[in-house]
Design an enzyme around this catalytic site. Structure first.
Site, PDB file in Angstrom:
ATOM      1  N   LYS A 148       0.783  -1.002   0.116  1.00  6.91           N
ATOM      2  CA  LYS A 148       0.067  -0.052  -0.009  1.00  6.91           C
ATOM      3  C   LYS A 148       0.841   1.268   0.070  1.00  6.91           C
ATOM      4  CE  LYS A 148      -2.858   3.222   1.646  1.00  6.91           C
ATOM      5  NZ  LYS A 148      -2.215   4.761   2.273  1.00  6.91           N
ATOM      6  N   GLU A 190       0.999   7.733   0.199  1.00  3.79           N
ATOM      7  CA  GLU A 190       0.334   8.862  -0.816  1.00  3.79           C
ATOM      8  C   GLU A 190       1.347   9.804  -0.960  1.00  3.79           C
ATOM      9  OE1 GLU A 190      -1.541   9.474   3.339  1.00  3.79           O
ATOM     10  OE2 GLU A 190      -1.027   7.593   2.158  1.00  3.79           O
ATOM     11  N   GLY A 210       5.000   3.570  11.150  1.00  2.00           N
ATOM     12  CA  GLY A 210       4.210   4.844  11.214  1.00  2.00           C
ATOM     13  C   GLY A 210       3.977   5.280  12.688  1.00  2.00           C
ATOM     14  N   SER A 211       2.826   5.945  12.701  1.00  2.33           N
ATOM     15  CA  SER A 211       2.185   6.515  13.754  1.00  2.33           C
ATOM     16  C   SER A 211       1.717   5.621  14.763  1.00  2.33           C
ATOM     17  CB  SER A 211       1.131   7.692  13.609  1.00  2.33           C
ATOM     18  OG  SER A 211       0.042   7.158  13.128  1.00  2.33           O
ATOM     19  N   GLY A 239      -2.167   5.067  13.587  1.00  8.06           N
ATOM     20  CA  GLY A 239      -2.292   4.210  12.359  1.00  8.06           C
ATOM     21  C   GLY A 239      -1.670   2.830  12.809  1.00  8.06           C
ATOM     22  N   GLY A 240      -0.699   2.494  13.209  1.00  6.84           N
ATOM     23  CA  GLY A 240      -0.413   1.147  13.488  1.00  6.84           C
ATOM     24  C   GLY A 240      -1.488   0.429  14.477  1.00  6.84           C
ATOM     25  N   GLU A 264       5.718  -0.942  13.623  1.00  2.26           N
ATOM     26  CA  GLU A 264       6.915  -0.190  14.046  1.00  2.26           C
ATOM     27  C   GLU A 264       6.364   1.252  14.245  1.00  2.26           C
ATOM     28  OE1 GLU A 264       9.230   2.756  14.353  1.00  2.26           O
ATOM     29  OE2 GLU A 264      10.187   1.891  12.662  1.00  2.26           O
ATOM     30  N   CYS A 270      12.627   7.790  13.274  1.00  2.00           N
ATOM     31  CA  CYS A 270      11.685   6.986  14.398  1.00  2.00           C
ATOM     32  C   CYS A 270      12.777   6.957  15.573  1.00  2.00           C
ATOM     33  CB  CYS A 270      11.085   5.864  14.175  1.00  2.00           C
ATOM     34  SG  CYS A 270      12.201   4.752  13.218  1.00  2.00           S
ATOM     35  N   GLU A 289       5.272  11.937  21.256  1.00  2.00           N
ATOM     36  CA  GLU A 289       6.399  12.174  20.397  1.00  2.00           C
ATOM     37  C   GLU A 289       6.149  13.306  19.591  1.00  2.00           C
ATOM     38  OE1 GLU A 289       8.438   9.596  16.465  1.00  2.00           O
ATOM     39  OE2 GLU A 289       6.383   9.085  17.327  1.00  2.00           O
TER      40      GLU A 289
END
Length: 508
Positions: free
Chosen positions: A183, A186, A240-241, A244-245, A264, A301, A392
Site C-alpha cells: 500500500k 500517498e 508509522g504513527s 495508524g499502527g 513499528e 523514529c 512524540e
C-alpha cells in the site's frame, strides 16, 4: 516512466475515478502526475493473484528467491537518476540522502538474498526416532519454518525507499516465500511506482509467479482497511504513527481469522546523561546531540526526543548550550505540509503544558514546510505528573528533563511507555554504578546505546529495531536486519513422515 497507475501483479491498472497528486514540499506545490487510487475490485484482484502466486512461490528454492532479490536490487539501480529525481521532488530531501537510502535498500535486498541462498535460516531441527525406547517408543520429529502467505506492507512516510516499496518489510517477506502487496504511501506515490516497476521486471526476468508483488495507491483508510480485512491476507507490516499502527492492529485482531500486525510505531528514545559525563564533556555532548536532533529534520523514529539529566548548574549550562547549538543549525524542509502541520501542533501542545520552559527555538519566519527546531526543559516532578509530556514530536524537537536525583530519574524511566531505543552517556569510572540504570532501560527499550546517538540503524543480524508497546506491536521481533524474516514464517513439525514427502532440508 511514471504512469500514475496501480500494479496488479504485472498489469498496470487504473479502474477508479479518484485521483491525487503528490506534493513538492520545497516548492510547496503539487507535482504534475495524477495517481489513480485503487478500487475495491482492484484490491481484491491483487490479493487473489497473491494468494494464487503463494501456492507456487512458497515452494521456490532459496537460491531462486535469492536471484529474485538480487535482480530487484539490479533493477532499482537501473532506474538511476530518474528515481533520485522523483524521490527528491516528492520529499524535499537532498539528493545525497536519496542516494544513501537507495544504497541501504540495495544492501538490505542483497543481505536477504545471501541469507536465503541456503536453508540455515529456517532453524531446522531433527529428532530421530527411537523405536525401542522404554516404556514408550519415540517418534521421528523434524521441524522447520514455513511462510505465512500474502503479506501487506504499508509504505513509510519518512523513508520512501528503505522502509517502503522494496524496503526491509518487503525484502524480508519476499525472502521468506511470501508474496507482497504494497500500500504505497500517498506522499511518494511516484517513487513507489518506479520501485514497483523494478520489482515487476525482476520477477519476470527470474520467472517468479505473477502476483508475487503488487503496488496499490490510495489515501486515507479505504485501501488499507480493505487489504487488512481480506481473508486471503495473512500478515501486515507497518511503519508509522501509534494511531495508524494501532488501528491496523485492531482491524486484524477483529477478523474471523486474526492475523499478526508487525507495526513499528512511536518512540521518544530517552537519552540519559550522567553528571560526570556533563562535567567532563558537556560541550561535546551538546554538539553531538544538536546534530542528532536536527538530522533529517528530526524525521526519524529514533530521534532523541527526550533527554534525562540530574539538575545542577552544569545541567542548566548544558541545556542552554544544546539549545544554542541546535537552533544555529540551518532549518530544513520537512517531508510534507501535513507533517509540518503535525510538528507545529504537537510541539505547541507540549510547550503549552504547565512547567515547560522553551530554552531555544529557531526563527519563526521560515520558508513553507521548513521546521523551527526547539529545545525545551521541565523538572522531573512535572514530567512525572503529566503523561502528555511523553508524546512524540516528529521533527527537530527535544525535551530535557531535570531530575532532582538518580532515584527520580530511574522512576521516570520506569514510568515511560515502551521505546525503540535508550541511550546512556557516561564515563568509564562510573560503569560499576550503572546497573540500576541499565536494568530500568532493559525493561523499556529494544536497543540500548552507550556513549552514542540513537539515530542510525545498522542493518545486521544483531540489530533489534522494535521494543515494548507502543514502540512496536510485538517486542519479540525486529523490523530491521536479517532476523526480521522471522515475522513472516511459522514453525511446523513433521512426525513419522516418509522421507520423500519431507522438505529437502529435513530429509535423511
Amino acid at each position: 516512466m511514471i504512469t500514475g497507475k496501480n500494479y496488479i501483479g504485472n498489469k498496470l491498472s487504473a479502474q477508479g475515478d479518484i485521483q491525487h497528486k503528490t506534493i513538492n514540499p520545497k516548492l510547496n506545490k503539487e507535482n504534475p502526475t495524477p495517481f489513480f487510487e485503487a478500487t475495491i475490485k482492484e484490491i481484491d484482484e491483487a490479493v487473489q493473484l497473491a494468494s494464487e502466486a503463494f501456492k507456487k512461490y512458497r515452494k521456490v528454492s532459496g537460491a531462486q528467491r535469492a536471484n529474485f532479490l538480487n535482480a530487484i536490487a539490479d533493477e532499482i539501480l537501473n532506474l538511476d537518476q530518474e528515481l533520485i529525481d522523483i524521490y527528491t521532488m516528492e520529499t524535499g530531501l537532498p539528493e545525497g540522502r536519496a542516494i544513501g537510502e537507495r544504497g541501504r535498500t540495495i544492501f538490505q535486498l542483497r543481505s536477504f538474498a545471501e541469507l536465503v541462498s541456503n536453508e540455515d535460516w529456517r532453524e531446522n531441527t531433527i529428532d530421530e526416532a527411537i523405536p525401542d525406547r522404554k516404556p514408550l517408543p519415540k517418534n521421528d520429529l523434524r521441524k522447520t519454518l514455513i511462510p505465512l502467505g500474502p503479506v501487506v506492507v504499508f509504505g513509510a512516510s519518512n523513508f520512501p525507499l528503505a522502509y517502503s516499496t522494496a524496503g526491509g518489510d518487503t525484502a524480508s517477506a519476499l525472502a521468506s516465500g511470501c508474496p507482497v502487496i504494497i500500500k504505497a504511501h500517498e506522499m511518494h506515490s511516484g517513487t513507489s511506482e518506479l520501485v514497483a516497476s523494478a520489482i515487476i521486471k525482476a520477477a519476470e526476468k527470474t520467472g517468479m509467479p505473477n502476483g508475487v508483488f503488487s503496488n496499490l495507491i490510495g489515501r486515507g483508510k479505504i485501501v488499507g482497511t480493505a487489504l487488512v480485512n481480506n481473508p486471503k491476507v495473512k500478515a501486515v507490516g507497518f511503519t508509522g504513527s501509534i494511531a495508524g499502527g494501532r488501528a491496523l492492529f485492531n482491524l486484524a485482531s477483529q477478523r474471523e481469522e486474526p492475523i499478526p500486525v508487525f507495526a513499528e510505531m512511536g518512540s521518544i528514545n530517552p537519552v540519559i546523561i550522567t553528571p560526570k559525563a556533563l562535567n567532563k564533556r558537556s560541550e561535546e555532548i551538546a554538539s553531538t546531540y544538536a546534530n542528532s536532533i536536527t538530522l533529517g529534520t528530526g524525521q526519524f523514529c529514533t530521534n532523541p526526543g527526550l533527554i534525562l539529566t540530574i539538575d545542577s548548574d552544569k545541567t542548566v549550562n548544558f541545556i542552554n548550550d544544546l539549545a544554542k547549538k541546535t537552533i544555529a543549525i540551518e532549518p530544513q524542509c520537512m517531508l510534507h505540509p501535513n507533517i509540518k502541520s503535525g510538528f507545529d501542533k504537537n510541539s505547541t501542545n507540549i510547550t503549552a503544558l504547565s512547567g515547560i520552559e522553551v530554552i531555544g527555538k529557531a526563527q519563526d519566519e521560515l520558508k513553507n514546510n521548513y521546521a523551527a527546531s526547539q529545545i525545551v526543559s521541565v523538572s522531573g516532578a512535572d514530567f512525572l505528573a503529566n503523561p502528555k509530556m511523553h508524546q512524540e514530536v516528529f521533527g527537530p524537537f527535544s525535551l530535557v528533563v531535570k531530575s532532582k536525583n538518580e532515584d527520580e530519574l530511574i522512576k521516570i524511566i520506569n514510568n515511560l511507555e515502551g521505546q525503540l531505543t535508550g541511550t546512556i552517556i557516561a564515563e568509564e569510572e562510573e560503569y560499576s554504578e550503572l546497573e540500576n540504570l541499565v536494568d530500568a532501560l532493559e525493561n523499556r527499550v529494544g536497543r540500548i546505546i552507550f556513549n552514542g546517538v540513537p539515530t542510525g540503524v545498522e542493518v545486521c543480524p544483531s540489530m533489534q529495531h522494535g521494543g515494548p508497546y507502543p514502540a512496536s506491536t510485538d517486542s519479540r521481533f525486529t523490523a530491521v536486519g536479517t532476523n526480521s524474516i522471522k515475522r513472516w514464517v511459522r514453525p511446523i513439525s513433521y512426525q513419522s513422515f516418509p522421507n520423500t514427502l519431507l522438505p529437502k532440508a529435513l530429509q535423511r
